[in-house]
Motif scaffolding. Structure first.
Motif, PDB file in Angstrom:
ATOM      1  N   GLY A 109       0.683  -1.309   0.095  1.00 47.07           N
ATOM      2  CA  GLY A 109      -0.064  -0.035   0.000  1.00 47.07           C
ATOM      3  C   GLY A 109       0.867   1.363  -0.029  1.00 47.07           C
ATOM      4  O   GLY A 109       0.556   2.184  -0.517  1.00 47.07           O
ATOM      5  N   LEU A 110       2.044   1.120   0.659  1.00 46.96           N
ATOM      6  CA  LEU A 110       2.830   2.287   0.798  1.00 46.96           C
ATOM      7  C   LEU A 110       3.443   2.772  -0.723  1.00 46.96           C
ATOM      8  O   LEU A 110       3.480   3.915  -1.172  1.00 46.96           O
ATOM      9  CB  LEU A 110       3.812   2.215   1.831  1.00 46.96           C
ATOM     10  CG  LEU A 110       4.698   3.075   2.057  1.00 46.96           C
ATOM     11  CD1 LEU A 110       3.987   4.451   2.821  1.00 46.96           C
ATOM     12  CD2 LEU A 110       5.701   3.061   3.395  1.00 46.96           C
ATOM     13  N   HIS A 113       1.017   4.348  -2.850  1.00 48.94           N
ATOM     14  CA  HIS A 113       0.940   5.874  -2.175  1.00 48.94           C
ATOM     15  C   HIS A 113       2.071   6.499  -3.257  1.00 48.94           C
ATOM     16  O   HIS A 113       2.111   7.479  -3.713  1.00 48.94           O
ATOM     17  CB  HIS A 113       1.069   5.879  -0.846  1.00 48.94           C
ATOM     18  CG  HIS A 113       1.116   7.376  -0.354  1.00 48.94           C
ATOM     19  ND1 HIS A 113       0.165   8.271  -0.609  1.00 48.94           N
ATOM     20  CD2 HIS A 113       2.163   8.043  -0.032  1.00 48.94           C
ATOM     21  CE1 HIS A 113       0.469   9.342  -0.070  1.00 48.94           C
ATOM     22  NE2 HIS A 113       1.581   9.382   0.410  1.00 48.94           N
ATOM     23  N   LEU A 119      -5.065   7.006  -2.814  1.00 44.12           N
ATOM     24  CA  LEU A 119      -5.494   5.489  -1.990  1.00 44.12           C
ATOM     25  C   LEU A 119      -6.765   5.569  -1.599  1.00 44.12           C
ATOM     26  O   LEU A 119      -7.594   4.552  -1.295  1.00 44.12           O
ATOM     27  CB  LEU A 119      -4.596   5.368  -0.703  1.00 44.12           C
ATOM     28  CG  LEU A 119      -3.243   5.137  -0.989  1.00 44.12           C
ATOM     29  CD1 LEU A 119      -2.514   4.837   0.540  1.00 44.12           C
ATOM     30  CD2 LEU A 119      -2.972   4.099  -1.831  1.00 44.12           C
TER      31      LEU A 119
ATOM     32  N   ILE B 394      -2.414   5.093   5.090  1.00 41.43           N
ATOM     33  CA  ILE B 394      -1.139   5.095   5.439  1.00 41.43           C
ATOM     34  C   ILE B 394      -1.051   5.533   7.003  1.00 41.43           C
ATOM     35  O   ILE B 394      -1.680   6.387   7.233  1.00 41.43           O
ATOM     36  CB  ILE B 394      -0.157   6.351   4.573  1.00 41.43           C
ATOM     37  CG1 ILE B 394      -0.308   6.169   3.186  1.00 41.43           C
ATOM     38  CG2 ILE B 394       1.221   6.252   5.020  1.00 41.43           C
ATOM     39  CD1 ILE B 394       0.456   4.884   2.630  1.00 41.43           C
ATOM     40  N   PRO B 400       7.407  -1.605   5.947  1.00 37.70           N
ATOM     41  CA  PRO B 400       6.301  -1.307   4.913  1.00 37.70           C
ATOM     42  C   PRO B 400       4.976  -2.173   5.413  1.00 37.70           C
ATOM     43  O   PRO B 400       4.213  -1.276   5.274  1.00 37.70           O
ATOM     44  CB  PRO B 400       6.932  -2.172   3.865  1.00 37.70           C
ATOM     45  CG  PRO B 400       8.315  -2.041   3.638  1.00 37.70           C
ATOM     46  CD  PRO B 400       8.762  -2.227   5.227  1.00 37.70           C
ATOM     47  N   ARG B 403       3.285   0.136   8.002  1.00 38.72           N
ATOM     48  CA  ARG B 403       3.006   1.626   7.680  1.00 38.72           C
ATOM     49  C   ARG B 403       1.684   1.618   6.928  1.00 38.72           C
ATOM     50  O   ARG B 403       1.265   2.882   6.351  1.00 38.72           O
ATOM     51  CB  ARG B 403       4.128   2.192   7.097  1.00 38.72           C
ATOM     52  CG  ARG B 403       5.218   2.633   7.794  1.00 38.72           C
ATOM     53  CD  ARG B 403       6.276   3.173   7.128  1.00 38.72           C
ATOM     54  NE  ARG B 403       6.077   4.666   6.503  1.00 38.72           N
ATOM     55  CZ  ARG B 403       6.870   5.209   5.971  1.00 38.72           C
ATOM     56  NH1 ARG B 403       7.908   4.616   5.476  1.00 38.72           N
ATOM     57  NH2 ARG B 403       6.585   6.344   5.335  1.00 38.72           N
ATOM     58  N   VAL B 404       0.975   0.520   6.768  1.00 35.16           N
ATOM     59  CA  VAL B 404      -0.270   0.663   5.836  1.00 35.16           C
ATOM     60  C   VAL B 404      -1.218  -0.244   6.759  1.00 35.16           C
ATOM     61  O   VAL B 404      -0.974  -1.026   7.431  1.00 35.16           O
ATOM     62  CB  VAL B 404      -0.227  -0.005   4.535  1.00 35.16           C
ATOM     63  CG1 VAL B 404      -1.534  -0.129   4.060  1.00 35.16           C
ATOM     64  CG2 VAL B 404       0.823   0.585   3.694  1.00 35.16           C
TER      65      VAL B 404
END
Lengths: 227, 530
Positions: A109-110, A113, A119, B394, B400, B403-404
């Motif tokens: 997901g990051l 982004h 998102l 976020i 990683p 962070r989601v």
């Protein structure tokens, strides 16, 4: 009666304006041009395309054509997922919605982004079995402008063709990640990536260059994408 | 001037705290505060004594009161616990309207005649609720919902406060305008020098409407002690009842709540077609054993599909889950609980007002596209379940994966940890496009073929030379570049959630970059920079 049923000889058709109007009549030509302009389809093919952000704009200046299938393929780690996310960013940047079918739940997901995907307009669908995959993707194509999906290993040709037809009908873009068994308007192969910034025990991953082979119907080019 | 309907209001102050204490008796007697969105939403009396009050930030609350126990708010559980109060009040009157967990209203005209006056009714209701183990309950009776609620605030714990009929405007006059609940309006009125409801109520109504439009006119109406919602109440057309049948009966909350979401959407869009918005809705259900359940929910403004669906979900939880949060079991169910799955669900608008329209977003807000997407996603959720459609948010974190936050579609998009806070030791950008959660097993070997180890001081014996994992092309290969080990030891104070290990960024021959983690002696492939 018999005469009317006969076809006109070539070059004398009544509806051909060049026969009816003297060629010097510039005013009449202007009128015709305006009429043609009015009768033009309101949404041209190029207006239906989604503009691509970032480095992909250089290799696909015409953008993503709506109603088509784009495939992205390559070995893991060669940059396929990033390419897919960049395509999804094109849809969300235009204010449209995108969905990603991610059966294994590994989409970052990051990273989405950072690749510019909005998102709040991205939905990720998990836990999709191979049997339900065609139904789920078809349902998504009904409402989403772009559907990014991993293709199951033994996806059937018939399913793939039906999904492509659905995408065409709804004006959606289907981005198939993996081995797509049917026709596609555009095929992207990430061949390999080269990273800079990381040395033997020092540095950090910073920049990558990806070799992408771009295949349209009948033509193929190879470009290097920096990101 | 028309008089407002006489209303009673039952108010349990700081209900989130009370609900939490009922579930966890260990919290009784200690200062407790409930958090929502990082600020204090409710605080116990002990915490209030230390000047912890709603609206202040978490850190400030901790500074003011040492030993403060902070818990996260859980509105569904609060609504579930409040169902017991609703049942107790229902013994007096069938027309109970839930406002939000902790506050409910009821019209008193009939019951107070039966029970011998407003004072007797108020005292009886307060006693009945206090008997449930909620001595803090307060009851107010007045003309109109706003005055009734303020009367409840004026009441002593476990008692009732009654404002005589016709006295409501005088009772309301000294209260500050902030009690209207509209912060923007209250702020503006304060700056105009109108600090009390009485001062605001004296303004001529046409001038208020001209200056503050409909919301201001409604607030003015309420400040004058007339009924709060309807400036002109339209009676709902009788055919506007949304029903859905369950076959087989459903006993699971998420299945029923999912159907309720569709019902809520349909009901509100039907109302919108008629130019109406809904302020009060009756949720009714029938079980397989023929029981009929009904509960009315009201809302200060107009209900949106999301708020309506949320309230229906709370109500379904209250019906389908016993107080301890377990699904209903035939043996455990008492007379008040439902004894089987639901077979039918109705939503009926009880109060509607003319919708004053909605301004669409000026930029990038294509409502039609959003509606289309919402329909498609709801359909996919129907096929795969609520949790299968998620949206990333976020949030703060180091890796990683941390962070989601993946939020199920339809829930509030809100990070669990502050993304703007400093997260020392978080992994550097760029973020990997494939994240494995949990990490897939891998082998990180040095030049001699033995697994790479990291000492307690974060030193690495030999540099990594080979990485193998099933997820990598050709099963892995020789390492050509690496950075690390970056050691971490997070939440070391908590044995359960403590994580200790080391990360490497690794590039393999062939250009595959990945993130490798070593925890308790085992290497794992955490992410792939695909």
């Amino acid at each position: 009666m018999a005469l009317a049923a006969l076809p006109h000889p070539p070059g004398t058709r009544r509806d051909d304006p060049r026969r009816d109007l003297p060629s010097r009549d510039a005013g009449a030509r202007e009128l015709l041009r305006v009429a043609g302009e009015r009768g033009r389809p309101l949404v041209l093919a190029r207006e239906r395309a989604l503009a691509l952000p970032g480095p992909l704009a250089e290799i696909l200046p015409e953008g993503l054509q709506r109603g088509t299938v784009v495939t992205v393929d390559g070995v893991p780690g060669s940059g396929t997922a990033t390419l897919g996310l960049q395509l999804a960013a094109a849809a969300t940047a235009a204010g449209e919605w995108a969905a990603a079918v991610d059966p294994h739940g590994t989409l970052g997901g990051l990273a989405a982004h950072q690749q510019g995907v909005a998102l709040e307009r991205l939905a990720v669908i998990r836990d999709v079995s191979a049997q339900r995959w065609p139904t789920v993707v078809a349902a998504l194509l009904e409402g989403m402008t772009l559907v990014l999906t991993a293709v199951p290993v033994h996806a059937r040709h018939g399913d793939a063709r039906r999904l492509a037809a659905r995408a065409r009908e709804r004006g959606a873009v289907l981005v198939a990640m993996g081995d797509w068994p049917a026709e596609a308007a555009l095929r992207l192969y990430a061949e390999r990536s080269e990273w800079t910034g990381l040395g033997a025990g020092h540095g950090l991953l910073s920049d990558r260059a990806t070799d992408v082979r771009v295949e349209r119907r009948g033509t193929a080019t190879r470009v290097r994408l920096a990101s | 001037m028309e008089t407002a309907e006489r209303m009673g209001m039952v108010w349990c102050p700081d209900w989130p705290v009370l609900a939490r204490r009922r579930a966890e008796p260990t919290l009784v007697g200690v200062p407790v505060a409930v958090l929502a969105h990082g600020v204090i939403a409710a605080a116990s009396a002990e915490a209030r004594a230390e000047d912890v009050r709603p609206g202040i930030r978490r850190r400030e609350a901790e500074a003011r009161c040492s030993g403060l126990v902070l818990v996260d708010g859980d509105p569904p559980a609060e609504a579930r616990a409040f169902e017991a109060v609703a049942r107790a009040v229902e013994a007096f009157t069938p027309r109970v309207e839930l406002d939000r967990p902790g506050r409910l209203g009821f019209p008193t005209r009939g019951p107070s005649r039966y029970f011998g006056g407003d004072d007797a009714l108020g005292a009886a209701v307060a006693a009945a609720v206090a008997e449930l183990g909620i001595p803090e309950v307060r009851v107010g009776i007045a003309d109109g919902a706003l005055a009734a609620w303020l009367a409840a605030r004026r009441a002593a714990p476990g008692a009732a406060f009654v404002v005589a009929p016709g006295e409501s405007p005088a009772f309301l006059a000294p209260w500050p305008v902030t009690v209207l609940g509209d912060h923007t309006l209250a702020d503006l009125l304060g700056r105009l020098g109108l600090r009390t409801l009485g001062a605001f109520a004296e303004l001529p109504a046409p001038a208020v409407l001209a200056r503050f439009a409909t919301p201001g006119a409604v607030a003015h109406h309420r400040a004058q002690g007339r009924d709060d919602t309807p400036l002109d109440l339209a009676v709902p057309p009788p055919d506007l009842v949304e029903t859905c049948e369950f076959d087989p009966p459903v006993a699971r909350v998420d299945a029923a709540a999912f159907a309720a979401k569709t019902l809520a959407d349909r009901l509100l869009s039907q109302l919108a077609d008629r130019g109406l918005a809904c302020t009060r809705v009756m949720v009714e259900a029938e079980t397989e054993h023929g029981e009929r359940l009904a509960r009315c929910w009201r809302h200060e403004g107009a209900l949106t599909p999301a708020t309506l669906a949320e309230r229906v979900r709370w109500q379904l939880e209250a019906w389908l889950l016993a107080g301890d949060g377990k699904p209903v079991d035939d043996d455990l169910a008492d007379a008040d609980m439902v004894t089987g799955g639901l077979t039918r669900l109705w939503l009926r608008p009880e109060g509607v007002v003319p919708a004053d329209g909605r301004q669409l977003g000026f930029w990038g807000g294509d409502q039609a596209a959003a509606d289309r997407a919402a329909r498609a996603l709801a359909r996919v959720q129907g096929m795969l379940g609520h949790e299968a459609v998620v949206t990333p948010v976020i949030q703060g974190g180091r890796t990683p994966a941390e962070r989601v936050r993946w939020v199920p579609w339809g829930d509030v998009l809100e990070p669990a940890r502050d993304p703007s806070a400093a997260w020392p030791g978080s992994l550097p950008d760029p973020a990997p496009a494939r994240v494995f959660e949990p990490p897939v097993p891998a082998e990180l070997l040095d030049a001699t073929g033995t697994p790479v180890r990291v000492s307690g001081r974060g030193e690495c014996g030999a540099p990594p030379a080979t990485l193998r994992s099933a997820e990598l092309p050709n099963g892995g290969g020789p390492v050509v570049g690496w950075a690390g080990p970056w050691t971490h030891d997070v939440r070391w104070w908590d044995a359960d959630s403590r994580r200790r290990g080391a990360h490497w960024q690794v590039v393999l021959d062939g250009g595959v970059a990945c993130l490798v983690v070593l925890e308790s002696g085992r290497a794992g492939l955490e992410a792939l920079y695909d």
